[in-house]
Design a protein around this motif. Sequence first.
Motif, PDB file in Angstrom:
ATOM      1  N   THR A   1      51.862  55.602  50.784  1.00 41.51           N
ATOM      2  CA  THR A   1      52.281  55.234  52.134  1.00 41.51           C
ATOM      3  C   THR A   1      53.667  54.596  52.078  1.00 41.51           C
ATOM      4  O   THR A   1      54.121  54.147  51.022  1.00 41.51           O
ATOM      5  CB  THR A   1      51.347  54.195  52.790  1.00 41.51           C
ATOM      6  OG1 THR A   1      51.619  52.909  52.207  1.00 41.51           O
ATOM      7  CG2 THR A   1      49.880  54.536  52.621  1.00 41.51           C
TER       8      THR A   1
ATOM      9  N   ALA B   1      52.129  58.140  55.208  1.00 41.74           N
ATOM     10  CA  ALA B   1      52.483  57.493  56.484  1.00 41.74           C
ATOM     11  C   ALA B   1      53.843  56.788  56.353  1.00 41.74           C
ATOM     12  O   ALA B   1      54.080  56.142  55.334  1.00 41.74           O
ATOM     13  CB  ALA B   1      51.404  56.459  56.838  1.00 41.74           C
TER      14      ALA B   1
ATOM     15  N   ASN C   1      52.117  59.050  61.318  1.00 43.76           N
ATOM     16  CA  ASN C   1      50.922  59.109  60.476  1.00 43.76           C
ATOM     17  C   ASN C   1      50.555  57.688  60.029  1.00 43.76           C
ATOM     18  O   ASN C   1      51.409  56.802  59.996  1.00 43.76           O
ATOM     19  CB  ASN C   1      51.186  60.018  59.278  1.00 43.76           C
ATOM     20  CG  ASN C   1      49.907  60.542  58.662  1.00 43.76           C
ATOM     21  OD1 ASN C   1      48.813  60.246  59.137  1.00 43.76           O
ATOM     22  ND2 ASN C   1      50.035  61.321  57.610  1.00 43.76           N
ATOM     23  N   SER C   2      49.267  57.500  59.707  1.00 42.52           N
ATOM     24  CA  SER C   2      48.779  56.162  59.377  1.00 42.52           C
ATOM     25  C   SER C   2      47.559  56.263  58.456  1.00 42.52           C
ATOM     26  O   SER C   2      46.785  57.225  58.557  1.00 42.52           O
ATOM     27  CB  SER C   2      48.369  55.456  60.684  1.00 42.52           C
ATOM     28  OG  SER C   2      47.530  54.358  60.405  1.00 42.52           O
TER      29      SER C   2
END
Length: 258
Positions: free
Chosen positions: A8, A208, A221-222
Amino acid sequence: MRLIDTHTHLDFPDFDADRPRLLANAAARGVERMVVLGVFEGNFQRVWELACADERIRAALGLHPVYLEQHRPEHLGLLRQWLERLHGDPRLCAVGEFGLDYYLAELDQDRQQALFEAQLQMACDFELPALLHVRRSHAQVIATLKRYKPARAGIIHAFAGSYEEAREYIKLGFRLGLGGAATWPQALRLRKTLPRLPLDSVVLETDAPDMAPAMYPGQRNSPEHLPEIVGALAEIMGIEPGLLAEASSRNACEVFGW
Ligand SMILES: [Zn+2]
């Protein structure tokens, strides 16, 4: 469902408005741990602060090939100093994100190679896994990895190569990072490759705020989306989502020594 997001960029300003809410929601959805990766020297401090502030976050530090023009020769020395200083601290989990990007023609390949090899050497020296960005450069990355043979191996982030390339990485001890890319129906080759990958070779990631999955097109995104991504990937692989969640989390723990 217990999930680990191995890739991430939660330090990016995209998350400044709602990071605590996002982290709480991701945890409520079973995302136990998230790796945040540094991409240039200027964001190392920020990445490290996130890892210090929340025990679910682990830091990796590296110089990303896409930011080639921003990297200065002294940044490699500064990266080495960070790794020396944090050596043995469990909140530092890898060297990354680094690698080779042959998709963007403006990125000089010789300079990328020098940067790539210098960081691979650091992964070897500090006995850390390497988290690699590989775009249109699998043959060159595989050849380089065969020379360095990093003992802790690592992860090929957002793997989208062929089955044959996957086998080469697996032989070198690397895991393959899977996320939003395969959820898109257009990703034909990747969707054919997925069911052939051994379950002990895959880890999950979101990247993300990038690489939105097909169920959240065009959105930020996450890690919160990881349960849906697991569901979509498991369907393509022809297995139960719980099985993919369990295997990928076990594999991630093996990579990072958790
Ligand atoms: Zn990334």
